[in-house]
Design a protein around this motif. Structure first.
Motif, PDB file in Angstrom:
ATOM      1  N   GLN A   7       0.798  -1.222   0.000  1.00 20.94           N
ATOM      2  CA  GLN A   7       0.000   0.000   0.000  1.00 20.94           C
ATOM      3  C   GLN A   7       0.833   1.275   0.000  1.00 20.94           C
ATOM      4  N   SER A   8       2.105   1.193   0.289  1.00 22.63           N
ATOM      5  CA  SER A   8       2.881   2.429   0.439  1.00 22.63           C
ATOM      6  C   SER A   8       4.301   2.250  -0.076  1.00 22.63           C
ATOM      7  N   TYR A   9       4.917   3.377  -0.397  1.00 26.30           N
ATOM      8  CA  TYR A   9       6.284   3.447  -0.894  1.00 26.30           C
ATOM      9  C   TYR A   9       6.829   4.828  -0.557  1.00 26.30           C
ATOM     10  N   GLU A  10       8.123   5.004  -0.710  1.00 29.11           N
ATOM     11  CA  GLU A  10       8.732   6.297  -0.487  1.00 29.11           C
ATOM     12  C   GLU A  10       9.984   6.419  -1.343  1.00 29.11           C
ATOM     13  N   ALA A  11      10.379   7.642  -1.625  1.00 26.21           N
ATOM     14  CA  ALA A  11      11.590   7.870  -2.418  1.00 26.21           C
ATOM     15  C   ALA A  11      12.815   7.560  -1.573  1.00 26.21           C
ATOM     16  N   GLY A  12      13.716   6.744  -2.115  1.00 28.51           N
ATOM     17  CA  GLY A  12      14.952   6.388  -1.425  1.00 28.51           C
ATOM     18  C   GLY A  12      16.159   6.645  -2.294  1.00 28.51           C
ATOM     19  N   THR A  13      17.340   6.527  -1.714  1.00 24.65           N
ATOM     20  CA  THR A  13      18.585   6.778  -2.434  1.00 24.65           C
ATOM     21  C   THR A  13      19.589   5.682  -2.116  1.00 24.65           C
TER      22      THR A  13
END
Length: 267
Positions: free
Chosen positions: A192-198
């Motif tokens: 249901q969710s994600y986020e920007a990562g590096t």
């Protein structure tokens, strides 16, 4: 009954009423138009539901590929963590934005663009490589001169290591020498969710100057190969995880469209 003298005036008044309608009169749809609209809505619902089923089926395969890619990327990054590798401060930074060409998946691409702009505030001299047309269109409006390389037709299917290696080879041909390559991607949290990562890849110079590099048995030829292999590993990781996030976001967008009766955000 009206008298004969009154009848012409009444007839003229009725004609005037029938010929003119008030400017604010409502235009009511006919029964055939309503039936056509209902049929169109049902067709859209069928298409949306089909897209949701397809996305759900593809998500299982995408998550399996994501787990495999993590084992590659995390293993190579463990080497740099133990060697305490750090990027040289006197070299430029290259930002690789792992987007794709497809939409109808909420704000997944705009989130990457926002994360890239935040990093550019800290590294205004950085160059950008964009994977996918979606983020390229967004970043071209604000930083057109920073984009030095772009790729289309990315992540049409589940990414593999050969795709990542081909991209890494093209990045290695860029004329500038970069001290650090930061890959910006969508990090999968759950369905249901994600986020920007590096995730970061280092230059050969940065690897050579690592304080604890002597703990590993390496030679000059191995260091060059390690740099290229680590970059391809991290690209594979970013592409596979971003692909899983995209499929998940598209499925959620289709489900919201069916539940609430409106289309997904075009992105």
């Amino acid at each position: 009954m009206f008298s004969r003298a009154v009848r012409p005036a009444v007839r003229a008044g009725s004609l005037a009423v029938s010929r003119t309608a008030p400017s604010n009169a409502a235009n009511f749809a006919t029964l055939r138009e309503i039936e056509g609209r209902l049929k169109s809505i049902k067709n859209i619902e069928k298409i949306t539901n089909t897209m949701k089923v397809i996305a759900s089926t593809r998500l299982t395969r995408a998550q399996k590929a994501m787990e495999d890619s993590r084992s590659y990327g995390q293993t190579s990054n463990t080497v740099f963590e133990n060697a305490e590798t750090k990027a040289p401060e006197d070299k430029k930074t290259l930002l690789v934005v792992a987007s794709s060409d497809k939409g109808l998946c909420g704000g997944i691409h705009s989130g990457l663009s926002k994360a890239t702009r935040r990093i550019l505030q800290e590294h205004p001299e950085a160059d950008i490589v964009v994977l996918g047309e979606k983020a390229k269109a967004q970043l071209s409006r604000t930083h057109p001169n920073a984009i030095v390389l772009s790729f289309a037709n990315v992540c049409k299917d589940i990414p593999n290591f050969n795709d990542a290696q081909a991209i890494a080879d093209q990045i290695a041909l860029l004329p500038n020498e970069y001290g650090s390559i930061k890959i910006i991607y969508n990090k999968f949290l759950n369905a249901q969710s994600y986020e920007a990562g590096t995730v970061e890849a280092y230059s050969e110079e940065a690897i050579t100057q690592s304080p604890n590099l002597s703990a590993f048995e390496t030679d000059e030829e191995t260091l060059a190969n390690l740099r290229e292999y680590a970059l391809a590993n991290n690209l594979y990781w970013a592409l596979a995880e971003g692909h899983a996030c995209e499929i998940s976001a598209r499925r959620n967008a289709m489900e919201a469209s069916i539940t609430w009766g409106f289309g997904p955000e075009p992105d």
